[in-house]
Design an enzyme around this catalytic site. Sequence first.
Site, PDB file in Angstrom:
ATOM      1  N   LYS A  11       0.857  -1.208   0.000  1.00  0.00           N
ATOM      2  CA  LYS A  11       0.000   0.000   0.000  1.00  0.00           C
ATOM      3  C   LYS A  11       0.881   1.243   0.000  1.00  0.00           C
ATOM      4  CE  LYS A  11       0.887   1.109   4.569  1.00  0.00           C
ATOM      5  NZ  LYS A  11       1.651   2.233   5.066  1.00  0.00           N
ATOM      6  N   ASP A 135      -2.420  -1.819  10.741  1.00  0.00           N
ATOM      7  CA  ASP A 135      -2.574  -1.747   9.283  1.00  0.00           C
ATOM      8  C   ASP A 135      -3.208  -3.003   8.685  1.00  0.00           C
ATOM      9  OD1 ASP A 135      -1.721   0.677   8.407  1.00  0.00           O
ATOM     10  OD2 ASP A 135       0.232   0.004   7.680  1.00  0.00           O
TER      11      ASP A 135
END
EC number: 2.7.1.148
Length: 284
Positions: A11, A135
């Site tokens: 990401k 996350d």
Amino acid sequence: MQSIIINAHAKINLTLYVGNVLENGYHNIDTVMHTVELHDIITLSKASRLSLAVTEGTAPSGEDNLMWRAAVLFAKEAQIEPKFHLELKKRIPSQAGLGGGSSDAAAVLKGLNQMFDYPLDMEILHRLAASLGADVPFFLYEGAARCRGIGTDVTLIQGWNGIPAIIVKPDEHISTAIAYAQIDMLKEKRNNFSDEMVLALKSKNLKLLQKYLMNHFEEALFSKHSVLLDTSVYLHQWGYPCGMSGSGAAFFILLNNSAKADEIITTISMDKPTWFVAKTETII
Ligand SMILES: C[C@@](CO)(OP(=O)(O)O)[C@H](O)COP(=O)(O)OP(=O)(O)OC[C@H]1O[C@@H](n2ccc(N)nc2=O)[C@H](O)[C@@H]1O
Ligand SMILES: Nc1ncnc2c1ncn2[C@@H]1O[C@H](COP(=O)(O)OP(=O)(O)O)[C@@H](O)[C@H]1O
């Protein structure tokens, strides 16, 4: 199903606002994250015991790998024996702010759930993911999302598929915990542009996206780590949207032109032969 192969994507953080610190030491954040095509490759197989092999690149082996912890949690919750072999081909640079370990952990949760015919629903998977790292829940969904709270409150937003991108990582490793501690020292912080970034993605406007890129870790870390500041200055020379991802030390450049990306990569590879440089693109 005896085995399954999954791509665990990296990401980038297009915005990353860090707010107040909580009693447990974690911080409230507001971040717009987008998945990119760069990925690790994970193979999960049924086996006689739990084992893990890193067959390409470098990552912790055994229990220190988040994949192992994800597999143990999954088996306990699904009430099955943890008898799986986990194989990792590591391609995402580690300690880079690209979420590689978190993505691998989410891939194990999702992959095992598929392999055993979906014994756990998304709410339970989300809870297990959050217990592995702030996350990790984002990677259960992937695409584009705005993540708040400590990062575990995930709201899916409209992503922008196929923006050509370059991921660059200088020879620097930043610990996430230390990076957060540096933010607490900041006297002034940039505005939170997450609302604007959601709209920039929706309108697929690269100029707006460039205008609203922000990351509080840049302000906190650039004064302490000259390599990061130098990298940022170097990468901005091409005039494209560019920022550090998460707590660093990886950076991304977003472009409107794939051929230009190749040209820039050739230059960076010649100028900085020890850096990690990869061409990728955003995916949803
Ligand atoms: C900074 C971010 C931004 O996307 O990503 P990375 O740069 O690591 O990729 C994340 O918040 C990283 O999430 P993740 O890497 O899962 O964090 P965790 O393992 O849960 O926590 C590592 C350490 O970071 C700090 N931490 C993490 C999340 C948060 N909201 N506040 C914190 O203060 C805590 O000190 C914790 O001990
Ligand atoms: N599967 C994994 N891949 C990479 N690192 C892992 C993994 N499992 C555990 N780790 C540990 O997590 C630390 C942070 O790695 P990573 O997730 O790549 O960082 P970041 O979130 O900054 O991108 C590593 O230094 C490593 O010790």
